[in-house]
Scaffold this motif. Structure first.
Motif, PDB file in Angstrom:
ATOM      1  N   GLY A  31      -2.710  17.935  -1.814  1.00 15.47           N
ATOM      2  CA  GLY A  31      -1.547  18.698  -1.354  1.00 15.47           C
ATOM      3  C   GLY A  31      -0.317  17.833  -1.161  1.00 15.47           C
ATOM      4  N   SER A  32      -0.328  16.667  -1.781  1.00 14.03           N
ATOM      5  CA  SER A  32       0.768  15.725  -1.565  1.00 14.03           C
ATOM      6  C   SER A  32       1.203  15.145  -2.891  1.00 14.03           C
ATOM      7  CB  SER A  32       0.259  14.625  -0.639  1.00 14.03           C
ATOM      8  OG  SER A  32       1.241  13.651  -0.457  1.00 14.03           O
ATOM      9  N   GLY A  33       2.456  14.777  -2.989  1.00 14.88           N
ATOM     10  CA  GLY A  33       2.937  14.065  -4.170  1.00 14.88           C
ATOM     11  C   GLY A  33       2.977  14.922  -5.416  1.00 14.88           C
ATOM     12  N   LEU A  34       3.310  14.307  -6.519  1.00 12.43           N
ATOM     13  CA  LEU A  34       3.522  15.057  -7.745  1.00 12.43           C
ATOM     14  C   LEU A  34       2.487  14.750  -8.820  1.00 12.43           C
ATOM     15  CD1 LEU A  34       7.403  14.943  -7.875  1.00 12.43           C
ATOM     16  CD2 LEU A  34       5.919  16.772  -7.060  1.00 12.43           C
ATOM     17  N   HIS A  35       1.298  14.388  -8.406  1.00 13.27           N
ATOM     18  CA  HIS A  35       0.225  14.260  -9.391  1.00 13.27           C
ATOM     19  C   HIS A  35      -1.103  14.698  -8.782  1.00 13.27           C
ATOM     20  CE1 HIS A  35      -0.190  10.351  -7.312  1.00 13.27           C
ATOM     21  NE2 HIS A  35      -1.448  10.419  -7.671  1.00 13.27           N
ATOM     22  N   VAL A  36      -1.991  15.185  -9.653  1.00 13.27           N
ATOM     23  CA  VAL A  36      -3.354  15.519  -9.216  1.00 13.27           C
ATOM     24  C   VAL A  36      -4.329  14.801 -10.133  1.00 13.27           C
ATOM     25  CG1 VAL A  36      -2.753  17.793  -8.281  1.00 13.27           C
ATOM     26  CG2 VAL A  36      -3.459  17.590 -10.668  1.00 13.27           C
ATOM     27  N   ILE A  37      -5.555  14.666  -9.637  1.00 17.30           N
ATOM     28  CA  ILE A  37      -6.619  14.075 -10.442  1.00 17.30           C
ATOM     29  C   ILE A  37      -7.517  15.218 -10.925  1.00 17.30           C
ATOM     30  CG2 ILE A  37      -8.677  12.601 -10.344  1.00 17.30           C
ATOM     31  CD1 ILE A  37      -6.247  10.919 -10.091  1.00 17.30           C
ATOM     32  N   ALA A  38      -7.774  15.264 -12.215  1.00 17.71           N
ATOM     33  CA  ALA A  38      -8.704  16.260 -12.762  1.00 17.71           C
ATOM     34  C   ALA A  38      -9.930  15.524 -13.279  1.00 17.71           C
ATOM     35  CB  ALA A  38      -8.036  17.056 -13.876  1.00 17.71           C
ATOM     36  N   LYS A  39     -11.077  15.798 -12.646  1.00 12.81           N
ATOM     37  CA  LYS A  39     -12.326  15.141 -13.065  1.00 12.81           C
ATOM     38  C   LYS A  39     -12.991  15.968 -14.144  1.00 12.81           C
ATOM     39  CE  LYS A  39     -13.829  12.655  -8.950  1.00 12.81           C
ATOM     40  NZ  LYS A  39     -14.830  12.467  -7.908  1.00 12.81           N
ATOM     41  N   PHE A  40     -13.395  15.293 -15.229  1.00 13.99           N
ATOM     42  CA  PHE A  40     -14.134  15.962 -16.298  1.00 13.99           C
ATOM     43  C   PHE A  40     -15.533  15.358 -16.346  1.00 13.99           C
ATOM     44  CE2 PHE A  40      -9.684  16.526 -17.361  1.00 13.99           C
ATOM     45  CZ  PHE A  40      -9.631  17.869 -17.709  1.00 13.99           C
ATOM     46  N   PRO A  41     -16.473  15.918 -15.554  1.00 15.92           N
ATOM     47  CA  PRO A  41     -17.793  15.271 -15.414  1.00 15.92           C
ATOM     48  C   PRO A  41     -18.580  15.238 -16.730  1.00 15.92           C
ATOM     49  CG  PRO A  41     -17.761  17.415 -14.289  1.00 15.92           C
ATOM     50  CD  PRO A  41     -16.367  17.136 -14.742  1.00 15.92           C
ATOM     51  N   THR A  85      -4.863   7.423  -7.433  1.00 18.41           N
ATOM     52  CA  THR A  85      -6.067   8.123  -6.925  1.00 18.41           C
ATOM     53  C   THR A  85      -5.727   9.334  -6.082  1.00 18.41           C
ATOM     54  OG1 THR A  85      -6.143   6.779  -4.930  1.00 18.41           O
ATOM     55  CG2 THR A  85      -7.377   5.956  -6.830  1.00 18.41           C
ATOM     56  N   GLY A  86      -4.526   9.380  -5.492  1.00 13.66           N
ATOM     57  CA  GLY A  86      -4.153  10.482  -4.622  1.00 13.66           C
ATOM     58  C   GLY A  86      -4.702  10.335  -3.206  1.00 13.66           C
ATOM     59  N   VAL A  87      -5.417   9.224  -2.941  1.00 13.32           N
ATOM     60  CA  VAL A  87      -6.038   9.022  -1.622  1.00 13.32           C
ATOM     61  C   VAL A  87      -4.978   8.934  -0.525  1.00 13.32           C
ATOM     62  CG1 VAL A  87      -7.270   7.313  -0.225  1.00 13.32           C
ATOM     63  CG2 VAL A  87      -8.137   7.931  -2.489  1.00 13.32           C
ATOM     64  N   VAL A  88      -5.249   9.620   0.584  1.00 14.10           N
ATOM     65  CA  VAL A  88      -4.408   9.512   1.773  1.00 14.10           C
ATOM     66  C   VAL A  88      -5.173   8.658   2.780  1.00 14.10           C
ATOM     67  CG1 VAL A  88      -3.297  10.789   3.629  1.00 14.10           C
ATOM     68  CG2 VAL A  88      -3.392  11.764   1.326  1.00 14.10           C
ATOM     69  N   THR A  89      -4.545   7.599   3.248  1.00 10.63           N
ATOM     70  CA  THR A  89      -5.234   6.694   4.166  1.00 10.63           C
ATOM     71  C   THR A  89      -5.291   7.315   5.562  1.00 10.63           C
ATOM     72  OG1 THR A  89      -4.383   4.843   2.888  1.00 10.63           O
ATOM     73  CG2 THR A  89      -5.225   4.331   5.075  1.00 10.63           C
ATOM     74  N   PRO A  90      -6.515   7.515   6.113  1.00 10.29           N
ATOM     75  CA  PRO A  90      -6.608   8.120   7.444  1.00 10.29           C
ATOM     76  C   PRO A  90      -6.132   7.152   8.536  1.00 10.29           C
ATOM     77  CG  PRO A  90      -8.775   7.465   6.660  1.00 10.29           C
ATOM     78  CD  PRO A  90      -7.821   7.193   5.533  1.00 10.29           C
ATOM     79  N   VAL A  91      -5.876   7.723   9.709  1.00  9.25           N
ATOM     80  CA  VAL A  91      -5.299   6.930  10.799  1.00  9.25           C
ATOM     81  C   VAL A  91      -6.174   5.733  11.170  1.00  9.25           C
ATOM     82  CG1 VAL A  91      -4.575   7.003  13.201  1.00  9.25           C
ATOM     83  CG2 VAL A  91      -4.001   8.878  11.679  1.00  9.25           C
ATOM     84  N   SER A  92      -7.491   5.938  11.180  1.00  8.57           N
ATOM     85  CA  SER A  92      -8.382   4.831  11.569  1.00  8.57           C
ATOM     86  C   SER A  92      -8.182   3.642  10.631  1.00  8.57           C
ATOM     87  CB  SER A  92      -9.836   5.296  11.514  1.00  8.57           C
ATOM     88  OG  SER A  92     -10.133   5.763  10.204  1.00  8.57           O
ATOM     89  N   VAL A 143       0.822  -1.212   0.000  1.00 13.11           N
ATOM     90  CA  VAL A 143       0.000   0.000   0.000  1.00 13.11           C
ATOM     91  C   VAL A 143       0.858   1.265   0.000  1.00 13.11           C
ATOM     92  CG1 VAL A 143      -1.973  -1.085   1.155  1.00 13.11           C
ATOM     93  CG2 VAL A 143      -0.140  -0.079   2.533  1.00 13.11           C
ATOM     94  N   SER A 144       0.241   2.371  -0.396  1.00  9.57           N
ATOM     95  CA  SER A 144       0.896   3.685  -0.363  1.00  9.57           C
ATOM     96  C   SER A 144       0.002   4.620   0.433  1.00  9.57           C
ATOM     97  CB  SER A 144       1.061   4.246  -1.772  1.00  9.57           C
ATOM     98  OG  SER A 144       1.502   3.251  -2.661  1.00  9.57           O
ATOM     99  N   PRO A 145      -0.013   4.479   1.762  1.00 10.27           N
ATOM    100  CA  PRO A 145      -0.973   5.230   2.582  1.00 10.27           C
ATOM    101  C   PRO A 145      -0.752   6.745   2.556  1.00 10.27           C
ATOM    102  CG  PRO A 145       0.545   3.975   3.971  1.00 10.27           C
ATOM    103  CD  PRO A 145       0.786   3.546   2.578  1.00 10.27           C
ATOM    104  N   SER A 146       0.465   7.218   2.270  1.00  6.80           N
ATOM    105  CA  SER A 146       0.729   8.661   2.279  1.00  6.80           C
ATOM    106  C   SER A 146       0.054   9.365   1.116  1.00  6.80           C
ATOM    107  CB  SER A 146       2.223   8.943   2.155  1.00  6.80           C
ATOM    108  OG  SER A 146       2.913   8.416   3.231  1.00  6.80           O
TER     109      SER A 146
END
Lengths: 448, 448
Positions: B386-396, B244-251, B236-239
């Motif tokens: 606000g983390s890492g070197l990629h962002v997700i851009a959604k085009f609805p 997806t850019g998801v940050v895994t919360p502490v819980s 996993v990449s919790p940071s």
């Protein structure tokens, strides 16, 4: 029940050798059930993994077999072999505390033989000449300049006409053995020479491939046995087999190639110490005889410096295509820095000058060693092929290999015997010390 | 019958994607028998190995199954998924000839950002200070000085209290993934994040291990699915999950650790881009929460230079012992030169100065990129952690992911969508472009 002492560092190997010896000596009888991994681990006070690794090794070498849901069982080993097998294999393990003045097992070229100032100059040159290009990603098969330099070197030194394109650079021999498994498949059987360099078989096993030890005759790997082994790959050292020193004659090389052609398999030609042929010309490489069936492999770790993990292989075109298919999106493991420096060392002739110097040096050491052996009080016959950095010394009057090693140890010499390099039981290898003199110096010799 | 065009270089991957798409689109129906490897190879004019590799990948990802002695069969894929799956996956493959001005898929830090003069000075210093010791064999786990330097750096930068002893240095992430398989066994199942960085799953597969893709929710890897997956390892990449850019919360981190404790398994915490958190403090590492169950892993290839294949992992003590058991007689893959230079770069504070400079640089690029995206004629929502070197851009409003990529290509931009990183079918990932801006510059941005 099992009174095994596993206090050293390499617990799994110690456990493996103890069980192996007990099977060979008949203390554990054929068909006898071994303890479960968990129970054994608890009894010995080691982790389950240690037992697992030891069992894996015994399984791979055919000393034990496993039956699903009922456990592990010792194989029956022929009575004859039991007797021929040295009883005192335990003594081959060097205890941490034991001190030797001279190590004739693992030798490295004396560091002062390395042309450090030339190398440092090349490194500084690369730094200023190549500059920021050093930061660029290296293609999966290595730096083009180094591939060209290796190709030209192979032609000059070994008469090998290798297209630079098909050369793959890797982080030393162990890394390349793993790549070979990834190229050819871990469902295949890899035939390795017996006796042999243990790292080859253990690296195949570590990469999940099955290996089968095939005996070495006076003509190299036993082709009749190979033909019936079901092997897809034969990993051989035809120039100078380790540890027997056998040089495979041309007739046997042709038969080996016939085998690869008819079985659809491949030959790995491990040319690990061909630079160190001290007399005469080496035989033509097998890869020159049949480039589409032979993977030629060599390393610079032995000839340059042990810290330099840099090896290469020349792949048959078909396998090179497969390599690209698998690895085209991966970067090479060896930093560009080392690749550029080595390329300049080869292209500038520095490497060959270094090898010539080493060869002269070892010729002197070799001569002095042979004299020392002739002057021994024990009867000793030296088997010398004029190649590589080890010789075999036969002690026909020795009671056992254990005795040879004990006598050597009493003189402060660490040594192994042919039987220590067995991957599977084999008759007729007793009484032969394997003398690796690559780390030997005149000063050390004078202490014997 | 199969009108597939396999003219590009990466034939097996192209074949794999074509079959996968045909299965997803229902052109190949569930239960339908695929041609035998030999017949298919002959039909397509490629080697049997190409078909083998494609089938292996499809097998590993569950698109097809094999029945002994009868061949390969397409699996039934739910109708719903078929529709959600983009029809035009073929377009994700970049043709060799296609020219892009801006690559937002594979970006490397602009070379002029690397402190080359500092590095060159350190290299020269190492050459004269360490001198001939540079030729010595490096212990299997890496140079002691570098291990200490990494430990101190981890403490300063990430609050990780790692005993230097348990740090293992390797030739980059791919090498270390392979070592993990050798440590934990290829009979185990490795759970990987879906969507995810394809190199992780393909490297596990290349090393002979089975992997299972587990979906990523807004809290990171789906633990309910993981618990029922039979996996022994969760990679996993919790940071900052890629893509997806998801940050895994502490819980969710605690639940993940509970899973490892109760299942007896391990977590690989791949902290691949944690240096590049642009705002706020990163969450505590999982290896700090439970050092005996977490293998922490990071690489310097991304933060220093792509030619520098140097990564490391912090092993749980038990696994470190196993590592020594397996590798104690092997030398480390990374040349001592690079290890010493990096140690000095870390100890001298040069690395952190470099990272700070990069972070400031990327903060500017990131800001400019967000502005560009906001100014697009198409409706666009940026998911920014606000983390890492990629962002997700959604085009609805985009009709398909294929359309997003075509519109980008028309502007000279190479881009991928979330769906391109799927290892197994998954709903609800449509319309999301993954923008890797690590190779972006102000100059390039002005061209859009």
């Amino acid at each position: 029940m099992y009174n095994y002492d596993l206090s050293g560092r390499n617990k799994y190997y110690t456990l493996y050798s103890l069980i192996r010896d007990d099977i060979l000596r008949g203390k554990i009888r054929g068909g006898e059930r071994l303890p479960s991994k968990r129970a054994f681990a608890a009894e010995l006070g080691v982790s389950v993994v240690t037992v697992q690794l030891a069992y894996d090794q015994l399984l791979a070498e055919g000393y034990i077999s496993s039956k699903e849901r009922s456990g592990f069982f010792a194989e029956s080993v022929a009575e004859g072999l039991k007797k021929q097998r040295p009883a005192a294999v335990k003594k081959e393990e060097t205890k941490e505390g034991e001190k030797f003045i001279i190590d004739l097992v693992h030798g490295n070229t004396p560091p002062n033989m390395f042309p450090f100032s030339v190398w440092a100059r090349l490194i500084r040159g690369v730094l200023s000449d190549v500059g920021e290009h050093l930061l660029e990603r290296v293609p999966c098969d290595g730096d083009k300049q180094l591939k060209r330099a290796i190709s030209a070197y192979l032609y000059r030194s070994r008469g090998i006409d290798a297209d630079p394109r098909y050369i793959v650079v890797g982080a030393g021999a162990e890394h390349l053995y793993g790549v070979i498994v990834q190229l050819l498949g871990r469902d295949k059987i890899y035939a390795v020479e017996n006796p042999g360099y243990g790292k080859i078989s253990s690296t195949y096993a570590l990469n999940g491939a099955r290996f089968t030890p095939v005996g070495v005759t006076d003509k190299g790997i036993d082709i009749s046995v190979l033909e019936n082994s079901g092997a897809f790959v034969a990993h051989v050292s035809p120039s100078h087999q380790f540890p027997t020193g056998v040089v495979t004659p041309v007739s046997a090389r042709s038969r080996l190639i016939e085998w690869a052609k008819s079985s659809g398999g491949y030959i790995v030609e491990d040319d690990y110490d061909s630079e160190f042929r001290l007399t005469g010309k080496p035989l033509q490489c097998m890869c020159g005889l049949c480039p589409e069936k032979v993977i030629y492999m060599n390393t610079f770790s032995k000839s340059l410096a042990p810290s330099m993990r840099l090896g290469y292989m020349v792949l048959p075109p078909e396998l090179y295509e497969r390599f690209l298919q698998i690895f085209s999106s991966s970067a090479n493991f060896v930093p560009l820095f080392e690749q550029k420096a080595l390329a300049q060392m080869l292209d500038g002739g520095y490497f060959e000058r270094h090898i010539n110097r080493l060869r002269n040096y070892y010729r002197t050491i070799h001569g002095a060693l042979i004299k020392k052996l002739a002057a021994l009080p024990e009867k000793c016959e030296v088997v010398d092929t004029g190649s590589g950095l080890h010789v075999i010394a036969k002690f026909p009057d020795a009671k056992s290999d254990g005795q040879i090693k004990l006598l050597a140890a009493a003189r402060g010499i660490r040594i192994k015997c042919l039987s220590d390099y067995l991957l599977a039981p084999m008759a007729g290898v007793e009484g032969c010390a394997v003398i690796n003199y690559s780390g030997l110096t005149q000063e050390l010799l004078s202490k014997i």
